[in-house]
Scaffold this motif. Structure first.
Motif, PDB file in Angstrom:
ATOM      1  N   PRO A   1       0.703  -0.984   0.056  1.00  0.00           N
ATOM      2  CA  PRO A   1      -0.118  -0.058   0.138  1.00  0.00           C
ATOM      3  C   PRO A   1       0.855   1.236  -0.144  1.00  0.00           C
ATOM      4  O   PRO A   1       2.179   1.294   0.327  1.00  0.00           O
ATOM      5  N   ILE A   2       0.374   2.318  -0.552  1.00  0.00           N
ATOM      6  CA  ILE A   2       0.917   3.690  -0.429  1.00  0.00           C
ATOM      7  C   ILE A   2       0.732   4.344   0.805  1.00  0.00           C
ATOM      8  O   ILE A   2      -0.421   4.512   1.074  1.00  0.00           O
ATOM      9  N   ILE A   3       1.746   4.791   1.636  1.00  0.00           N
ATOM     10  CA  ILE A   3       1.539   5.383   3.083  1.00  0.00           C
ATOM     11  C   ILE A   3       1.920   6.615   2.817  1.00  0.00           C
ATOM     12  O   ILE A   3       2.783   7.106   2.009  1.00  0.00           O
ATOM     13  N   ALA A   4       1.514   7.780   3.588  1.00  0.00           N
ATOM     14  CA  ALA A   4       1.791   8.949   3.920  1.00  0.00           C
ATOM     15  C   ALA A   4       2.797   9.064   4.826  1.00  0.00           C
ATOM     16  O   ALA A   4       2.456   8.429   5.949  1.00  0.00           O
ATOM     17  N   THR A   5       3.956   9.936   4.699  1.00  0.00           N
ATOM     18  CA  THR A   5       4.813   9.784   5.927  1.00  0.00           C
ATOM     19  C   THR A   5       5.420  11.112   6.095  1.00  0.00           C
ATOM     20  O   THR A   5       5.268  12.060   5.167  1.00  0.00           O
TER      21      THR A   5
END
Length: 162
Positions: A43-47
């Motif tokens: 999954p693409i995560i926000a960091t």
């Protein structure tokens, strides 16, 4: 025989064609197929931003099976970064696309241009969290720890100083 690679992807700048950083990372995952077979996508995560960067990042990881040797894959990744609009600039600054070879099924690679395992992967949640979603049992060299163990070391609660 193909090699297996763990690739970390990141973006925190819009792209004129793809749009927001999350869409840039998604498009870059698709581009990796030009170098072999993508067998897993996290999954693409926000960091949060790191270093000199000003904006939040979108981060992900992919497992790639490829006939390319590590230097050839590095050259292909750098070409893709430039095609997406990445320009040389400030270390850890804002960027349209960042592709890093984190791990390789061949174990350790050391040259002037490339070090595998990536020297800082074990200190970066933005690499370990997506990587563990798709390859938690991958054993890293030289110590033989699995990615999930690196993640646990990084995220375990620590006692407060007295």
């Amino acid at each position: 025989m193909p090699s297996t690679y763990l690739i970390a992807l990141g973006s925190n700048r819009r792209h004129h064609r793809y749009g927001a950083p999350q869409a840039v990372v998604q498009a870059a995952m698709e581009e990796l197929a030009a170098f072999g077979t993508v067998t897993a996508r996290s999954p693409i995560i926000a960091t949060p931003a790191m270093g000199a960067a000003q904006r939040r990042f979108a981060n992900a990881a992919a497992v790639l099976e490829s006939e390319l040797d590590p230097p050839s894959l590095l050259a292909a990744c750098k070409h893709t970064e430039r095609a997406f609009g990445r320009r040389p600039g400030q270390r850890w600054g804002d960027r349209v696309l960042d592709l890093d070879i984190v791990l390789w099924s061949g174990g350790v690679w050391a040259s002037k241009m490339l070090t595998i395992p990536h020297p800082a992967f074990a200190q970066r949640r933005f690499v370990l969290d997506p990587a563990c979603a798709i390859a938690a049992d991958w054993r890293t060299r030289p110590r033989g720890l699995r990615l999930i163990h690196h993640q646990a070391r990084l995220t375990r609660p620590r006692p407060l100083p007295r």
